[in-house]
Design an enzyme around this catalytic site. Sequence first.
Site, PDB file in Angstrom:
ATOM      1  N   HIS A   1      -3.597  18.599  -0.849  1.00  0.00           N
ATOM      2  CA  HIS A   1      -2.800  18.841  -2.047  1.00  0.00           C
ATOM      3  C   HIS A   1      -1.346  18.918  -1.561  1.00  0.00           C
ATOM      4  O   HIS A   1      -0.926  19.948  -1.056  1.00  0.00           O
ATOM      5  CB  HIS A   1      -3.206  20.157  -2.714  1.00  0.00           C
ATOM      6  CG  HIS A   1      -4.513  20.114  -3.414  1.00  0.00           C
ATOM      7  ND1 HIS A   1      -5.043  21.214  -4.053  1.00  0.00           N
ATOM      8  CD2 HIS A   1      -5.415  19.130  -3.592  1.00  0.00           C
ATOM      9  CE1 HIS A   1      -6.202  20.905  -4.599  1.00  0.00           C
ATOM     10  NE2 HIS A   1      -6.455  19.643  -4.322  1.00  0.00           N
TER      11      HIS A   1
ATOM     12  N   GLU B   1      -1.995  12.310  -1.771  1.00  0.00           N
ATOM     13  CA  GLU B   1      -3.126  13.018  -1.197  1.00  0.00           C
ATOM     14  C   GLU B   1      -3.774  12.109  -0.158  1.00  0.00           C
ATOM     15  O   GLU B   1      -3.784  10.890  -0.305  1.00  0.00           O
ATOM     16  CB  GLU B   1      -4.152  13.388  -2.275  1.00  0.00           C
ATOM     17  CG  GLU B   1      -3.671  14.467  -3.206  1.00  0.00           C
ATOM     18  CD  GLU B   1      -4.784  15.088  -4.044  1.00  0.00           C
ATOM     19  OE1 GLU B   1      -5.978  14.800  -3.807  1.00  0.00           O
ATOM     20  OE2 GLU B   1      -4.445  15.883  -4.939  1.00  0.00           O
TER      21      GLU B   1
ATOM     22  N   HIS C   1      -9.498  16.720   1.753  1.00  0.00           N
ATOM     23  CA  HIS C   1      -8.331  16.074   1.156  1.00  0.00           C
ATOM     24  C   HIS C   1      -7.165  17.052   1.125  1.00  0.00           C
ATOM     25  O   HIS C   1      -7.322  18.236   1.413  1.00  0.00           O
ATOM     26  CB  HIS C   1      -8.654  15.540  -0.238  1.00  0.00           C
ATOM     27  CG  HIS C   1      -8.857  16.591  -1.279  1.00  0.00           C
ATOM     28  ND1 HIS C   1     -10.000  17.355  -1.356  1.00  0.00           N
ATOM     29  CD2 HIS C   1      -8.061  17.011  -2.280  1.00  0.00           C
ATOM     30  CE1 HIS C   1      -9.897  18.188  -2.367  1.00  0.00           C
ATOM     31  NE2 HIS C   1      -8.726  18.009  -2.955  1.00  0.00           N
TER      32      HIS C   1
END
Length: 156
Positions: free
Chosen positions: A101, A44, A99
């Site tokens: 995934h 990530e 962020h």
Amino acid sequence: MAPLDLDALRVSPEPLPPDAPVLRLPRPVLAEMLVHIAAGSPDEACGVLAGAGGRVTRHFPAANAAATPRTFSEIAPRELVAIWDALDTHGWEMLAYYHSHPASPACPSPGDLAWARDWPGTLSVIFSLAVPAAPVVRAYLIQGEDVREHRIEVAP
């Protein structure tokens, strides 16, 4: 991971109510975020969106300091302090934590929900790279158990 194509990025792909709140992201900032996210894969990647008056003007890419970077992201305290110092210097506010995934949908994970408790009022912008040819980005305001999606609009 190879660079991701900004034109292939699916922005807020799910239909939202007409009154859904909006996060406007300048196209150059979104492009820079996408480069950072791709460079971090298969871990990530994360960073901060900043600006004034709710308007995003800058992003701060950060190193992922999580103990389990493949499934979670966090910014190291020292780097976070440097970002806060820059925000203070310019009179900006932290508008969102972003962020990726790498292998799952662009929806808040249980870890994301727990993290958000410490950042009330801060949007979570999540990129999914589960299908690299068609990455997805979505934004959420997470307040306790209440998760409200914001529509992302790309500004010039």
